[in-house]
Design a protein around this motif. Structure first.
Motif, short mmCIF file in Angstrom:
data_model
loop_
_atom_site.label_atom_id
_atom_site.label_comp_id
_atom_site.label_asym_id
_atom_site.label_seq_id
_atom_site.Cartn_x
_atom_site.Cartn_y
_atom_site.Cartn_z
N ALA A 41 -12.95 -23.65 -12.48
CA ALA A 41 -13.78 -22.21 -12.94
C ALA A 41 -13.72 -21.00 -11.76
O ALA A 41 -14.56 -20.26 -11.82
N GLY A 42 -12.66 -21.40 -11.14
CA GLY A 42 -12.08 -20.28 -10.34
C GLY A 42 -12.97 -20.36 -8.76
O GLY A 42 -14.01 -21.20 -8.08
N ASN A 43 -12.92 -19.04 -8.12
CA ASN A 43 -13.64 -19.60 -6.80
C ASN A 43 -15.90 -19.41 -6.62
O ASN A 43 -15.84 -18.15 -7.71
N GLN A 44 -16.26 -20.17 -6.20
CA GLN A 44 -17.02 -20.71 -7.01
C GLN A 44 -17.62 -20.62 -5.17
O GLN A 44 -18.96 -19.98 -5.07
N LEU A 45 -17.17 -21.85 -3.65
CA LEU A 45 -18.07 -21.63 -2.77
C LEU A 45 -17.13 -20.59 -1.03
O LEU A 45 -16.59 -21.44 -1.38
N LEU A 46 -17.81 -19.84 -1.27
CA LEU A 46 -17.25 -19.96 0.87
C LEU A 46 -18.37 -20.04 1.76
O LEU A 46 -19.16 -19.75 1.86
N VAL A 47 -17.24 -20.39 2.85
CA VAL A 47 -17.52 -20.35 3.61
C VAL A 47 -17.20 -19.55 4.53
O VAL A 47 -15.91 -19.46 4.95
N LEU A 48 -17.76 -19.47 5.42
CA LEU A 48 -17.47 -18.01 6.58
C LEU A 48 -17.68 -18.73 7.74
O LEU A 48 -18.70 -19.12 8.53
N THR A 49 -16.66 -18.55 8.74
CA THR A 49 -16.76 -19.18 9.73
C THR A 49 -16.60 -17.76 10.68
O THR A 49 -16.30 -17.01 10.61
N SER A 50 -17.75 -18.57 12.33
CA SER A 50 -17.00 -17.99 13.43
C SER A 50 -15.57 -17.36 14.22
O SER A 50 -15.21 -16.51 15.03
N SER A 51 -14.85 -18.23 13.96
CA SER A 51 -12.93 -18.53 14.31
C SER A 51 -12.03 -19.11 13.41
O SER A 51 -12.28 -19.92 12.77
N GLN A 52 -11.36 -18.39 13.88
CA GLN A 52 -10.48 -19.53 13.02
C GLN A 52 -9.86 -20.44 13.38
O GLN A 52 -9.08 -21.50 11.79
N SER A 99 -16.01 -11.56 -5.69
CA SER A 99 -17.12 -12.21 -5.42
C SER A 99 -18.57 -12.54 -6.12
O SER A 99 -19.36 -13.07 -6.02
N HIS A 100 -18.21 -11.76 -7.47
CA HIS A 100 -19.37 -11.98 -8.22
C HIS A 100 -19.11 -13.76 -9.36
O HIS A 100 -20.10 -13.88 -9.64
N LEU A 101 -18.28 -14.59 -9.05
CA LEU A 101 -18.23 -15.84 -9.26
C LEU A 101 -18.88 -16.85 -8.14
O LEU A 101 -19.40 -17.73 -8.04
N LEU A 102 -18.75 -15.71 -6.75
CA LEU A 102 -19.25 -17.02 -6.31
C LEU A 102 -21.18 -17.66 -5.93
O LEU A 102 -21.50 -16.52 -6.02
N SER A 103 -21.06 -18.40 -6.35
CA SER A 103 -22.08 -19.08 -6.69
C SER A 103 -22.94 -19.61 -5.70
O SER A 103 -24.13 -20.17 -4.75
#
Length: 421
Positions: free
Chosen positions: A65-76, A138-142
């Motif tokens: 179903a495409g991009n759904q979960l995004l994890v943002l982190t503080s470093s590479q 971004s609209h796909l991110l749940s």
């Protein structure tokens, strides 16, 4: 979290990873995250926060179903680490995971996004760039996770994070995790427009191993010498933190000059250089990894025995996260802070704020000792060197006889007789 209710493939994975029971944070957030609630999760460093949010959120992801979960982190480094974990557990569910970090080729990342990976892990700058290019839907991110939330929301990166969140749908599930997330409650509240459930298991958590805290007095000009001597200790491997990038660079240069196997991890290095440094340290090839607070968050280095603060951390949060690289998941560890005499009060203040016991340690005789080495005082040393009075008299007598030089005297008398004649 009831492990027996996980998918069968995950139950097998759990056993392969040699995990025991779930940690407190894993138990506490599993059901709320599965129910798509917005959460602020707080637990000590090394208590399994990555799996705490990944397992329930991955179960909510729909394959294909495409991009759904995004994890943002503080470093590479943290992004790549989370990516590896997500791939291991996501593979069992046939989910694709892609890392999106700065320093990597953006064109290649865009090409891979065409495969519609369900799980994305990245740093705010690159994520926002791809959103603005409309390559990341971004609209796909749940669901979106802010890992090390308080650091992400600091000045500099906080604006980028706000812009990323601004691209999301209003009903997107937002979750925030950190050992010190409570330090950014105001910023988190501004981002999360919906009701936020706070789950703090800091007091109940029992996953942390025994961590011993010490300080080592050493003159500032000889700080590198202390690091050099530590590197020669038996079974020593240490993550060494500096406050300033320039000081770290100078120390690395001097240690390499002495032929020591050290590496460095800095924010101004390329992705390849940073990965190479981490890999050499994790494999045990490098005995010391020199870095700044860029490596203080989330990095998991299995069985790391030592953390060394080459400088006194500037804040209690900095000390806490640096120290959190040891004592993870029940393992023991040691934290040593190198200080000068005028810095002891600052360190003791940090220790009091963090409610930790810290004592002096000594680097002597090729080992670390909690007992001060026995030094001969200057007065005792003078007494040893200074001869006793009887010896002085004998010495003077001998010297006096030598000065008389009897042969010369006899020669002088003979010459006298000749002159009289």
């Amino acid at each position: 979290m009831d492990r027996t209710k996980l998918p069968e493939c995950w139950q097998q994975r759990w056993l392969e990873q040699e995990f025991q029971k779930p940690t407190k944070i894993q138990e506490a957030v599993f059901e709320p995250l599965l129910e798509k609630k917005n959460i602020m999760g707080i637990s000590p460093t090394g208590s399994g926060k990555t799996l705490a949010y990944l397992l329930p959120l991955l179960l909510n992801v729909e394959k294909g179903a495409g991009n759904q979960l995004l994890v943002l982190t503080s470093s590479q480094e943290l992004a790549l680490q989370v990516t590896e974990v997500a791939r291991v557990w996501g593979k069992d569910l046939n989910l694709q995971v892609q890392a999106l970090i700065g320093g990597a080729n953006v064109k290649r990342q865009i090409e891979k996004l065409k495969d519609k990976p369900e799980v994305l892990v990245g740093t705010p700058g690159r994520i926002l760039e791809l959103m603005k290019l409309r390559k990341l839907k971004s609209h796909l991110l749940s669901a979106v996770v802010l890992d090390e939330a308080d650091q992400l929301l600091q000045k500099g990166s906080g604006e980028l994070v706000a812009d990323v969140v601004g691209q999301l749908q209003k009903d997107t599930q937002l979750t925030f995790f950190s050992a010190t997330a409570d330090e950014a409650v105001k910023e988190i509240a501004q981002l999360s427009q919906q009701e936020l459930l706070t789950v703090d298991v800091t007091k109940e958590d029992d996953s942390k191993g025994i961590i011993s805290h010490f300080y080592l007095r050493y003159p500032s000009r000889k700080k590198v010498d202390a690091l050099r001597r530590m590197a020669h200790l038996t079974d020593f491997q240490g993550l060494v933190f500096f406050n300033q990038l320039s000081e770290m660079g100078n120390a690395e240069e001097k240690l390499l000059y002495h032929g020591l196997s050290v590496a460095s991890l800095a924010s101004d290095q390329s992705k390849q250089m940073r990965k190479l440094a981490l890999d050499s340290f994790r494999s045990g090839q490098a005995v010391e990894l020199l870095t700044t607070d860029v490596a203080a968050r989330g990095l998991d280095i299995p069985n790391l025995p030592f953390v060394v603060n080459a400088d006194v951390p500037l804040t209690k949060e900095s000390y806490l996260h640096r120290a959190g690289r040891v004592g993870r998941m029940g393992k023991a560890g040691t934290v040593i802070t190198i200080i000068q005499d005028n810095q002891l009060r600052d360190l003791q203040r940090l220790a009091k704020e963090l409610d930790i016991q810290i004592q002096e340690i000594f680097l002597h005789g090729g080992s670390l000792q909690t007992e001060p080495p026995i030094h001969v005082s200057e007065e005792t040393e003078r007494k040893i060197r200074k001869p006793s009075k009887p010896t002085e008299k004998i010495k003077k007598t001998v010297v006096g006889k030598e000065k008389k030089k009897p042969n010369r005297k006899r020669k002088s008398q003979k010459d006298k007789g000749k002159r009289r004649k």
